[in-house]
Design a protein around this motif. Sequence first.
Motif, PDB file in Angstrom:
ATOM      1  N   SER A  17       0.925  -1.072   0.031  1.00 44.15           N
ATOM      2  CA  SER A  17       0.070  -0.113   0.022  1.00 44.15           C
ATOM      3  C   SER A  17       0.861   1.145  -0.100  1.00 44.15           C
ATOM      4  CB  SER A  17      -0.902  -0.103   1.229  1.00 44.15           C
ATOM      5  OG  SER A  17      -1.697   1.316   1.282  1.00 44.15           O
ATOM      6  N   ALA A 141       2.588   1.838  -8.008  1.00 43.94           N
ATOM      7  CA  ALA A 141       1.426   2.258  -8.217  1.00 43.94           C
ATOM      8  C   ALA A 141       0.965   2.640  -9.659  1.00 43.94           C
ATOM      9  CB  ALA A 141       1.030   3.513  -7.400  1.00 43.94           C
ATOM     10  N   ARG A 144      -1.736   4.934 -10.935  1.00 39.77           N
ATOM     11  CA  ARG A 144      -1.541   6.136 -10.673  1.00 39.77           C
ATOM     12  C   ARG A 144      -0.377   6.726 -11.407  1.00 39.77           C
ATOM     13  NH1 ARG A 144      -2.163   6.006  -4.366  1.00 39.77           N
ATOM     14  NH2 ARG A 144      -1.482   3.811  -4.817  1.00 39.77           N
ATOM     15  N   ASP A 419      -7.292   7.368  -7.499  1.00 37.75           N
ATOM     16  CA  ASP A 419      -6.259   8.360  -7.836  1.00 37.75           C
ATOM     17  C   ASP A 419      -6.118   9.745  -7.454  1.00 37.75           C
ATOM     18  OD1 ASP A 419      -4.134   7.976 -10.423  1.00 37.75           O
ATOM     19  OD2 ASP A 419      -4.939  10.105 -10.506  1.00 37.75           O
ATOM     20  N   SER A 422      -5.515  10.120  -3.461  1.00 41.29           N
ATOM     21  CA  SER A 422      -3.922   9.940  -3.435  1.00 41.29           C
ATOM     22  C   SER A 422      -3.120  11.069  -3.642  1.00 41.29           C
ATOM     23  CB  SER A 422      -3.633   8.624  -3.911  1.00 41.29           C
ATOM     24  OG  SER A 422      -4.532   7.568  -3.157  1.00 41.29           O
TER      25      SER A 422
END
Length: 423
Positions: A17, A141, A144, A419, A422
């Motif tokens: 994460s 990620a 993203r 997206d 974050s």
Amino acid sequence: MRSAIGSHQLTVSPAPSVRLAVVIPALGIAQIASWGSLYYAFAVLSGPIQVELNIDQPVLFGAFTLALLVSALTAPRTGKAIDRFGGKRILCAGSVIAALALAALGLAINVPMVYVAWILAGLAMPMALYDPAFATLHQLAPDRYRKSVSALTLFGGFASTVFWPITALLNAEIGWRMTLVAFAAVQLFICLPLHALVLPAFPRRALPSEVGEPKGLLTKAADTMPGMRFYLLGGAFAAALFVFGALSVHLLSLLQLGGLTVAQAVMVASVIGPMQVMGRTMELALASRFQPSQVGRFSLALLCIALVLLSMTAGSVAGGFAFAALYGLSNGLLTIVRGTLPADLFPAYPLGGLLGRLARPGLLAMALAPLSYAFMASSGATFAWRAFAMSGLAALALVLLWAATWRHRQLAKPVSTRDSESM
């Protein structure tokens, strides 16, 4: 989780994460420091280094060119290492080697020592600058990735703005040697901790023997690149970076040849940096509306228009500002495109190796561009011919990019709520 490469599949552990709101500023600060110390500081310190060591300018700039050549030769292997071991480890190693390079240059007393220091810097560049940072964001990620790259390059856009005045101030106060030692300390005590402590560990890529894959599959997949589209894209980036590489060194002299005074030329060139940041801000805001291929074509079209405009407005301050604005926008956008378009065109290939191989022709072009332009200038080429040559290369880059992306189609994807939250 499995990621497809060609007709095979590689097994990787689930990605951790990630909070990009923490990771991107950490990478961004490190990028400012790395670009500033390894690349931009040379423009300020080359003069005092040349004077104290009694080195001719071509010899000194030859060391910088050698660093870019070393970087070009090692970039593909560095990319493979990023795919295998993760960007975090490579970025940490890059910070250590960059510190050694800067300290070695600060201690240099002759030409061989200068060249050894720049060879170390050339080894550090593909391990510490944008490509490993981009690959790290993709590893952490991938959903993203595009917005992450746009956000990261906003930080990098301030490298020259921050480091040119800092380098000049430190050089005046403590001299060029201690300035380089201070930059080495920045690598060890700022960049290295940011990479080591903030970046999550990359999930280890499983060995073929661990998952029952045919022996040598990972190596084969990393060594195999797409065909003609890949080479067209590499050629497009190389042609564009040749232009940027030549003008990054010779722009002030070109503007003066066109009829501007030194003060006017500096004032015009000062517009480029803020426009680079504006271009990256625009890409970040409009990323969901346009594909990377569209942004790439737009950025190179802007470069063509900018150079044609420059050739038509010689001696005009207003024309110079218009050129600088379009040129800066183009440069800012293309930096993002170089990270996002390969991932979009070749989603089945490990991004570290992909970016590493694409970096080689671009870095070679950047290394040869200043010297090639100097030969053109020494031949007595007029302002119009120099601007025409640069615009011709920009047009070639646009044609190659258009050919590389002509058949590419990607379904529009809705913007992920994750997206936006974050970021």
